[in-house]
Write an enzyme that holds these catalytic residues in place. Structure first.
Site, PDB file in Angstrom:
ATOM      1  N   CYS A 170      -7.179  -1.131   8.086  1.00 38.32           N
ATOM      2  CA  CYS A 170      -5.433  -0.813   7.753  1.00 38.32           C
ATOM      3  C   CYS A 170      -5.538   0.705   6.994  1.00 38.32           C
ATOM      4  CB  CYS A 170      -6.160  -1.494   6.633  1.00 38.32           C
ATOM      5  SG  CYS A 170      -5.845  -3.703   7.510  1.00 38.32           S
ATOM      6  N   HIS A 221      -0.816  -5.481   2.104  1.00 38.29           N
ATOM      7  CA  HIS A 221      -2.477  -5.876   2.086  1.00 38.29           C
ATOM      8  C   HIS A 221      -1.943  -7.944   2.170  1.00 38.29           C
ATOM      9  CE1 HIS A 221      -5.437  -3.137   2.776  1.00 38.29           C
ATOM     10  NE2 HIS A 221      -5.812  -4.187   3.556  1.00 38.29           N
ATOM     11  N   GLU A 224       0.719  -1.550   0.286  1.00 35.03           N
ATOM     12  CA  GLU A 224      -0.133   0.162   0.392  1.00 35.03           C
ATOM     13  C   GLU A 224       0.888   0.974  -0.108  1.00 35.03           C
ATOM     14  OE1 GLU A 224      -3.173  -0.338  -0.584  1.00 35.03           O
ATOM     15  OE2 GLU A 224      -3.349  -1.798   0.033  1.00 35.03           O
TER      16      GLU A 224
HETATM   17  N1  PCA Z   1      -7.946  -5.808   7.001  1.00 35.14           N
HETATM   18  C1  PCA Z   1      -9.088  -4.522   7.028  1.00 35.14           C
HETATM   19  C2  PCA Z   1      -8.502  -4.126   9.088  1.00 35.14           C
HETATM   20  C3  PCA Z   1      -7.963  -4.817   9.502  1.00 35.14           C
HETATM   21  C4  PCA Z   1      -8.063  -6.150   8.165  1.00 35.14           C
HETATM   22  O1  PCA Z   1      -6.728  -6.662   8.786  1.00 35.14           O
HETATM   23  C5  PCA Z   1      -8.540  -3.578   6.009  1.00 35.14           C
HETATM   24  O2  PCA Z   1      -8.269  -4.268   4.793  1.00 35.14           O
HETATM   25  O3  PCA Z   1      -9.255  -2.705   6.716  1.00 35.14           O
END
Ligand code: PCA
Length: 203
Positions: A141, A165, A78
């Site tokens: 996130c 991610h 990200e």
């Molecule tokens: N994924 C979520 C929040 C916690 C996680 O592991 C997200 O992509 O925001």
């Protein structure tokens, strides 16, 4: 060098979160760095408070946060955190935010400043699917990514931060529509390990 690596609790009806399961598997040290691993709750603002506490206590040089991106077919690096809380689902304490800023009067966005290009190249070289991503969504996130980059900007100059991610595990997709992508835990953990080792070399 100290690298703080975080994963999240399970959320959204899942019983596991591959991000924390993978982070737990990281080695405690890599050449040039100590790796400190912590989990975060999927709770608006509490996650940021807890992360801020870890940063204050540990004083990491780099913060690497990890989370599950259900439906992703690769590791995703990200690159942007935005000043927005907006989700289809409530957090793990039942709070549902739609359109709130993370930080009233905060800047619209921050760019990740960990060495994303070298991390990408190292994971690709290992034969693991990886993509750059320019939206971490607007749930927890993105929340911690924006929050950590804001702390770097305002309180801990020189601290680097970014977010990774990860896809579902194969077992999480059993009750989901056919074709829902997944990645084995060992592969996810290996990709994060490679990225952390790359950060220790590059950052
Ligand atoms: N994924 C979520 C929040 C916690 C996680 O592991 C997200 O992509 O925001």
């Amino acid at each position: 060098m100290k690298i703080l690596v975080t994963g999240f609790d399970p959320f959204g009806g899942e019983t596991v979160n591959p991000s924390w399961m993978a982070v737990e598997k990281l080695t405690d040290t890599v050449p040039g760095a100590e790796i400190i691993k912590r989990s975060l709750p999927v709770v608006w603002f509490k996650a940021l408070d807890i992360l801020g506490g870890y940063i204050e206590e540990i004083r990491p040089d780099v913060v690497v946060m990890c989370g599950q991106a259900g439906g992703a077919d690769s590791m995703r690096i990200e690159r942007v955190g935005i000043n927005l809380c907006e989700a289809k689902i409530a957090d793990n304490e039942g709070l549902h935010l739609v359109g709130d800023p993370i930080l009233k009067d905060g800047p619209n966005a921050y760019f990740s400043n960990f060495p994303y290009r070298a991390m990408f190249a190292a994971v690709e070289e290992a034969g693991i699917a990886v993509k750059h991503s320019f939206s971490a969504g607007a749930y927890l996130c993105n929340h911690v990514l924006y929050g950590a980059l804001h702390l770097a900007e305002t309180k801990y100059p020189g601290m680097k931060a970014g977010f990774i991610h990860v896809p579902y595990l194969p077992e999480q997709t059993e009750a989901k529509p056919e074709g829902t992508p997944s990645m084995p835990l060992e592969t996810i953990a290996k990709a994060i390990q490679i990225m952390v080792e790359t950060i220790a070399k590059e950052a």
